[in-house]
Write an enzyme that holds these catalytic residues in place. Structure first.
Site: not given
Ligand code: 13P
Ligand code: G3H
Ligand code: ZN
Length: 307
Positions: A50, A82, A178, A211
């Site tokens: 991310s 991501d 999420h 997911a």
């Molecule tokens: P989770 O929080 O379900 O693991 O999803 C992660 C996600 O979609 C990251 O882009």
């Molecule tokens: O979709 C988001 C991910 O779970 C990333 O989480 O921004 O805490 O790294 P984060």
């Molecule tokens: Zn996501």
């Protein structure tokens, strides 16, 4: 081998009735846990960061770690950004060596989502980098966007979106969210929406965010050693497996690995209060990550032995 873009792995997954796990990482231990397990299971794999992870660890450090481990591997490895939110996020990732980027403009008005996605596609494709976009809104918190309820992906809009943007894969909203607490009551996923999108876009790999299945055994292990995750729940694994047989080619998992790593760390620190060797407790976290990833590859996504 060298890192791959998503086209190199999605074409096979789309026709093979399985999906590829896209696992988030923020440090070397989680990354090693994921990649060593993919290699041992002969599974293609996507690792992703991310923008928060990039801020935490530094983009060049993250890319260098992935490349240096992947060069000695025989299975395909994709490095994905991501939830890139802006053109600049995606450009930074493309320029740094990511092989797939997600532009998440799903919270913008439809035409603005199209315009921004197109701009990212043009830039990324020129450098052989593939692009994922998102349509629809996941309930809960997506980065800084908070939505009270799901806005499911509209299948007709999905077709129009892919035709006009030339995006390589599309994240759809079918009821996941999420984080570690996904459903208030019974889990409800709109596999009918997935089927309708699939009908209109038979050649487009689809992506499922939010997911994590939040396996009870991992939650209990973390809680046994002091974590408080009361009421944590995730996407039922049988539903996930079903979606993977359809056109869901990429399944995003972050929360499950966070809980797994935390469980290993907590157990080690609790049982070994005299230990201050960082390698020892981090290794326990890594081992739990590895177990969680292996279970997904073998039992849920069916990507093991597909590389
Ligand atoms: P989770 O929080 O379900 O693991 O999803 C992660 C996600 O979609 C990251 O882009
Ligand atoms: O979709 C988001 C991910 O779970 C990333 O989480 O921004 O805490 O790294 P984060
Ligand atoms: Zn996501």
């Amino acid at each position: 081998m060298e890192l791959c873009n998503s086209k190199q792995v999605f074409d096979k997954a789309l026709n093979g009735g399985y999906a590829i796990g896209a696992f988030n990482f923020v440090n070397m231990e989680v990354l090693k846990g994921i990649l060593s397990t993919a290699e041992a299971n002969k599974s293609p794999v996507i690792v992703q960061c991310s923008t928060g992870a990039i801020k935490y660890a530094g983009i060049d450090t993250l890319v260098a770690m992935v490349k240096s481990i992947a060069k000695d591997m025989s299975v395909p490895v994709v490095l994905n950004l991501d939830h890139g939110k802006t053109f600049e996020d995606c450009k930074m990732a493309v320029d740094a060596g990511f092989t797939n980027v997600m532009i998440d403009a799903s919270s913008l008005p439809y035409e603005e989502n199209i315009a921004l996605t197109k701009k990212v596609v043009e830039y990324a494709h020129a450098k052989n980098v593939t692009v994922e976009a998102e349509l629809g809104v996941l309930a809960g918190v997506e980065e800084d966007v908070v939505a009270a309820t799901n806005i499911y992906t509209d299948p007709d809009q999905a077709k129009d979106f892919v035709d006009r943007t030339n995006v390589d894969s599309l994240a759809i909203a079918i009821g996941t969210s999420h984080g570690t607490h996904k459903f208030k009551g019974e889990a409800k996923l709109r596999l009918d929406v997935l089927a309708e999108v699939e009908k209109r876009l038979p050649n487009t790999p689809l992506v499922l965010h939010g997911a994590s299945s939040i396996p009870k055994s991992i939650v209990e292990e973390a809680e046994k050693y002091g974590a408080t995750l009361g009421g944590a729940n995730g996407v039922p694994e049988d539903t996930l497996s079903e979606a993977c047989k359809h056109h869901i080619c990429k399944v995003n998992v972050d929360s499950d690995l966070k809980i797994a790593f935390t469980a290993g760390l907590r157990r080690h620190l609790t049982l070994n209060p005299d230990n201050v060797d960082i390698r020892k407790y981090n290794s326990e976290g890594m081992k739990e990550v590895s177990n969680a990833v292996e279970y997904k590859m073998q039992q849920v996504f069916h990507s093991a032995n597909r590389a």
